[in-house]
Design a protein around this motif. Structure first.
Motif, PDB file in Angstrom:
ATOM      1  N   PHE A  29     -52.257  12.536  44.943  1.00  0.00           N
ATOM      2  CA  PHE A  29     -51.125  11.839  45.561  1.00  0.00           C
ATOM      3  C   PHE A  29     -49.956  11.665  44.599  1.00  0.00           C
ATOM      4  N   SER A  30     -50.229  11.329  43.357  1.00  0.00           N
ATOM      5  CA  SER A  30     -49.169  10.927  42.423  1.00  0.00           C
ATOM      6  C   SER A  30     -48.194  12.040  42.092  1.00  0.00           C
ATOM      7  N   ILE A  31     -48.557  13.294  42.295  1.00  0.00           N
ATOM      8  CA  ILE A  31     -47.656  14.387  41.927  1.00  0.00           C
ATOM      9  C   ILE A  31     -46.871  14.919  43.122  1.00  0.00           C
ATOM     10  N   TYR A  32     -47.074  14.300  44.269  1.00  0.00           N
ATOM     11  CA  TYR A  32     -46.368  14.718  45.480  1.00  0.00           C
ATOM     12  C   TYR A  32     -45.196  13.798  45.784  1.00  0.00           C
ATOM     13  N   ASP A  33     -44.119  14.396  46.256  1.00  0.00           N
ATOM     14  CA  ASP A  33     -43.051  13.607  46.856  1.00  0.00           C
ATOM     15  C   ASP A  33     -43.515  13.158  48.241  1.00  0.00           C
ATOM     16  N   MET A  34     -43.094  11.971  48.640  1.00  0.00           N
ATOM     17  CA  MET A  34     -43.489  11.443  49.936  1.00  0.00           C
ATOM     18  C   MET A  34     -42.249  11.169  50.779  1.00  0.00           C
ATOM     19  N   THR A  52     -39.626  10.404  45.444  1.00  0.00           N
ATOM     20  CA  THR A  52     -40.192  11.474  44.643  1.00  0.00           C
ATOM     21  C   THR A  52     -41.402  10.976  43.852  1.00  0.00           C
ATOM     22  N   SER A  53     -42.050  11.920  43.197  1.00  0.00           N
ATOM     23  CA  SER A  53     -43.236  11.552  42.414  1.00  0.00           C
ATOM     24  C   SER A  53     -42.873  10.609  41.263  1.00  0.00           C
ATOM     25  N   ASP A  54     -41.619  10.663  40.819  1.00  0.00           N
ATOM     26  CA  ASP A  54     -41.212   9.770  39.729  1.00  0.00           C
ATOM     27  C   ASP A  54     -40.501   8.517  40.236  1.00  0.00           C
ATOM     28  N   GLY A  55     -40.494   8.322  41.552  1.00  0.00           N
ATOM     29  CA  GLY A  55     -40.000   7.073  42.122  1.00  0.00           C
ATOM     30  C   GLY A  55     -38.555   7.057  42.569  1.00  0.00           C
ATOM     31  N   THR A  56     -37.877   8.168  42.515  1.00  0.00           N
ATOM     32  CA  THR A  56     -36.501   8.225  43.007  1.00  0.00           C
ATOM     33  C   THR A  56     -36.498   8.194  44.532  1.00  0.00           C
ATOM     34  N   ARG A  71     -44.164   3.351  46.952  1.00  0.00           N
ATOM     35  CA  ARG A  71     -45.462   3.997  46.833  1.00  0.00           C
ATOM     36  C   ARG A  71     -46.300   3.248  45.810  1.00  0.00           C
ATOM     37  N   ASP A  72     -47.603   3.306  46.007  1.00  0.00           N
ATOM     38  CA  ASP A  72     -48.557   2.731  45.069  1.00  0.00           C
ATOM     39  C   ASP A  72     -49.551   3.847  44.736  1.00  0.00           C
ATOM     40  N   ASN A  73     -49.345   4.474  43.591  1.00  0.00           N
ATOM     41  CA  ASN A  73     -50.191   5.617  43.234  1.00  0.00           C
ATOM     42  C   ASN A  73     -51.638   5.205  42.984  1.00  0.00           C
ATOM     43  N   ALA A  74     -51.850   3.973  42.568  1.00  0.00           N
ATOM     44  CA  ALA A  74     -53.225   3.503  42.352  1.00  0.00           C
ATOM     45  C   ALA A  74     -54.004   3.406  43.665  1.00  0.00           C
ATOM     46  N   LYS A  75     -53.266   3.180  44.763  1.00  0.00           N
ATOM     47  CA  LYS A  75     -53.895   3.063  46.076  1.00  0.00           C
ATOM     48  C   LYS A  75     -53.696   4.314  46.933  1.00  0.00           C
ATOM     49  N   THR A  77     -51.107   5.376  48.425  1.00  0.00           N
ATOM     50  CA  THR A  77     -50.471   4.916  49.662  1.00  0.00           C
ATOM     51  C   THR A  77     -48.959   4.845  49.497  1.00  0.00           C
ATOM     52  N   ALA A  78     -48.279   5.284  50.547  1.00  0.00           N
ATOM     53  CA  ALA A  78     -46.832   5.123  50.638  1.00  0.00           C
ATOM     54  C   ALA A  78     -46.522   4.113  51.733  1.00  0.00           C
ATOM     55  N   TYR A  79     -45.390   3.443  51.574  1.00  0.00           N
ATOM     56  CA  TYR A  79     -45.013   2.385  52.519  1.00  0.00           C
ATOM     57  C   TYR A  79     -43.582   2.577  52.997  1.00  0.00           C
ATOM     58  N   LEU A  80     -43.322   2.032  54.167  1.00  0.00           N
ATOM     59  CA  LEU A  80     -41.952   1.947  54.660  1.00  0.00           C
ATOM     60  C   LEU A  80     -41.763   0.550  55.228  1.00  0.00           C
ATOM     61  N   GLN A  81     -41.008  -0.258  54.508  1.00  0.00           N
ATOM     62  CA  GLN A  81     -40.654  -1.594  54.991  1.00  0.00           C
ATOM     63  C   GLN A  81     -39.409  -1.475  55.841  1.00  0.00           C
TER      64      GLN A  81
END
Length: 121
Positions: A29-34, A52-56, A71-75, A77-81
């Motif tokens: 998950f951590s290396i993918y853009d979401m 992006t994978s680096d949080g942009t 995003r929470d790479n430890a979980k 999971t990506a979120y949309l508030q």
């Protein structure tokens, strides 16, 4: 087996809030853009927000200032508030994982099954 599972959709009144989640499994998950996309009846699927994978992050003009992607790479999971929701936000919301694969000179991408968001009084 790659899976993206969205949750958190539902019926909300105008001005209300929802938080969508996209739980990922079967890939790094951590290396993918979401991205979060949406598709309203009779309309094309459109990008709502991306991270992006680096949080942009980036947002469509229609949701800027109201929606927040994270995003929470430890979980995995990506979120949309989504705040200050409008009837025009009514759509099926999909998450997508995307990464350029140099071995095939193209993208690896995966989609979730979608979650319905309805904004109505």
């Amino acid at each position: 087996q790659v899976q993206l599972v969205e949750s958190g959709g539902g019926l909300v009144q105008p001005g209300g809030s929802l938080r969508l989640s996209c739980a990922a499994s079967g890939f790094i998950f951590s290396i993918y853009d979401m991205g979060w996309y949406r598709q309203a009846p009779g309309k094309q699927r459109e990008l709502v927000a991306g991270i992006t994978s680096d949080g942009t992050t980036n947002y469509s003009d229609s949701v800027k200032g109201r929606f927040t992607i994270s995003r929470d790479n430890a979980k995995n999971t990506a979120y949309l508030q989504m705040n200050s929701l409008k009837p025009g936000d009514t759509a099926v919301y999909y998450c997508k994982a995307d990464r350029f694969n140099p071995k095939k000179a193209g993208n690896d991408d995966y989609w979730g099954q979608g979650t319905q968001v309805t904004v109505s009084s």
